[in-house]
Design an enzyme around this catalytic site. Structure first.
Site, PDB file in Angstrom:
ATOM      1  N   SER A  54       0.964  -1.319  -0.020  1.00 52.57           N
ATOM      2  CA  SER A  54      -0.057  -0.012   0.093  1.00 52.57           C
ATOM      3  C   SER A  54       0.856   1.276  -0.151  1.00 52.57           C
ATOM      4  O   SER A  54       2.075   1.217   0.552  1.00 52.57           O
ATOM      5  CB  SER A  54      -0.906   0.147   1.437  1.00 52.57           C
ATOM      6  OG  SER A  54      -1.609   1.253   1.432  1.00 52.57           O
ATOM      7  N   ALA A  55       0.431   2.413  -0.482  1.00 53.25           N
ATOM      8  CA  ALA A  55       0.768   3.641  -0.328  1.00 53.25           C
ATOM      9  C   ALA A  55       0.941   4.057   1.000  1.00 53.25           C
ATOM     10  O   ALA A  55       1.807   5.049   1.218  1.00 53.25           O
ATOM     11  CB  ALA A  55       0.186   4.770  -1.196  1.00 53.25           C
ATOM     12  N   TYR A 109      -1.057  -0.123   9.953  1.00 55.49           N
ATOM     13  CA  TYR A 109      -1.479  -0.559   8.488  1.00 55.49           C
ATOM     14  C   TYR A 109      -0.032  -0.257   7.688  1.00 55.49           C
ATOM     15  O   TYR A 109       0.393  -1.314   7.263  1.00 55.49           O
ATOM     16  CB  TYR A 109      -2.684   0.183   7.967  1.00 55.49           C
ATOM     17  CG  TYR A 109      -2.930  -0.351   6.780  1.00 55.49           C
ATOM     18  CD1 TYR A 109      -3.338  -1.651   6.418  1.00 55.49           C
ATOM     19  CD2 TYR A 109      -2.727   0.249   5.407  1.00 55.49           C
ATOM     20  CE1 TYR A 109      -3.787  -2.046   5.404  1.00 55.49           C
ATOM     21  CE2 TYR A 109      -3.165  -0.008   4.278  1.00 55.49           C
ATOM     22  CZ  TYR A 109      -3.525  -1.251   4.066  1.00 55.49           C
ATOM     23  OH  TYR A 109      -4.097  -1.724   2.834  1.00 55.49           O
ATOM     24  N   ALA A 159     -12.979   6.696  -0.019  1.00 58.50           N
ATOM     25  CA  ALA A 159     -13.685   7.993  -0.145  1.00 58.50           C
ATOM     26  C   ALA A 159     -14.337   7.779  -1.292  1.00 58.50           C
ATOM     27  O   ALA A 159     -15.566   8.494  -1.034  1.00 58.50           O
ATOM     28  CB  ALA A 159     -12.430   9.307  -0.503  1.00 58.50           C
TER      29      ALA A 159
END
Length: 357
Positions: free
Chosen positions: A130-131, A161, A205
């Site tokens: 993940s970023a 995370y 989002a």
């Protein structure tokens, strides 16, 4: 399967592909992607009960197992030619900031799955990073420069995370260096699309904002609450680009044990994303900003220089086009639920749907 000239081996359509996290959004789409390409032996695994899976693909072996248990991992990996590990306990920023222990515990899944894949003699192992693994100190401005792969170090990942992802990346790199298991690592940047979480507390989002607009139209309360001040910026990658990218990355031997960005490079503010969804819905809403809620880093974008150099490709679905598909699917789900039909939800106790991922 992507025909990649840098891949030293190919996979036959009757070889076993294992996909973990398949009851969720991205892995569910990946399962369907390989099935539609004609692969006949796919084992899909998730700890969710089967009725809660977002996609059940006909002809796919679907198992409900908790992959924090090493014995379950061994059972899952048995006979596998390729393993795609996308299983994790995760969600949008509301989940990531409030459930860090659960996020950290996902390291058990990768730890046991990569060992099981190695013991089973798998040829290739893909890990979904993940970023959030990137240094948060580089993401303090909404006008952030795009993050390149080297920006993960010196390390200052998202708490919980992000650190789990960074450590799991290291596992993948060392299994190649020490045990010659071909591993592949993609750092996802905010994936969105249909057949994913759209309410209940884990949604990101695009889905959360779409649902809020749909609710506003349905109830006649033409207002929307946004977490933070709306100036936060992100890039968002459509699900079709994501699964294609996973395939291309995993079958490129130039990328063995090499983390690579998989995301769109189109940066947009949350305020502008709301405006786009309003335009799709044909409505204009009063905006309320809740500054007490998690907002994540100020800005995050994907530098796609490396993926263009290696693969000659990057995620390219226009955001407006993908959001129209996503909005229409969520609207269908919303209406189905109103009609009393069962629709899967990513519910977590005590946490309302978040806005910023």
């Amino acid at each position: 399967m992507n025909e990649n000239p840098t891949a030293a081996t190919t996979i036959d359509q009757d070889d076993l592909i294992v996909i973990t996290g398949a009851g969720g959004f991205i892995a569910g789409a990946l399962t369907r992607y390989f099935h539609d390409q004609g692969f006949t032996q796919i084992r899909a695994v998730d700890k969710k009960p089967l009725p809660e899976w977002y996609q059940r693909v006909p002809g796919v072996e679907s198992l409900c197992l908790d992959l924090t248990d090493p014995e379950n991992c061994r059972r899952v990996a048995e006979g596998a030619k390729e393993v795609y590990n996308l299983a994790a306990d995760m969600g949008g920023m509301g989940f990531i900031e409030n459930f860090r222990v659960e996020c950290l515990r996902s390291i058990l899944i990768n730890t046991h799955m990569i060992e099981a894949a190695y013991q089973a003699g798998a040829d290739r192992y893909f890990f979904s990073s993940s970023a959030c693994a990137y240094n948060t100190e580089l993401q303090q401005d909404p006008n952030v420069r795009a993050l390149k792969e080297s920006d993960a170090y010196p390390a200052m990942a998202e708490r919980g995370y992000g650190w789990e992802k960074l450590m799991s990346e290291m596992f993948c790199q060392e299994y190649w260096a020490e045990r010659n298991l071909k591993t592949f690592i993609a750092r996802f940047h905010n994936v969105y699309g249909p057949y994913g979480t759209w309410d209940g507390g884990r949604e990101k989002a695009p889905a959360a904002l779409s649902r809020k607009v749909i609710e506003a139209v349905d109830t006649g309360d033409l207002s929307i609450t946004i977490w933070g001040d709306g100036t936060q910026t992100r890039s968002f990658m459509f699900i079709d680009d994501c699964v294609k990218g996973i395939d291309m990355i995993t079958h490129c031997d130039d990328l063995i044990a090499t983390p690579i960005n998989l995301g769109s490079s189109y940066l947009i503010s949350i305020n502008d994303l709301v405006g786009m969804i309003e335009d799709i819905a044909g409505v204009e809403l009063e905006r309320n900003y809740d500054l007490t809620k998690p907002r994540g880093v100020a800005g995050r974008n994907s530098d796609n220089t490396f993926i263009r150099e290696v693969l000659g490709w990057e995620p390219n679905t226009p955001l407006r086009e993908g959001m129209e598909v996503t909005y229409n699917w969520i609207e269908q789900q919303y209406e189905a639920r109103k009609a009393g039909k069962h629709t899967p939800a990513g519910t977590i106790e005590g946490l309302p749907g978040q806005v910023v991922g």
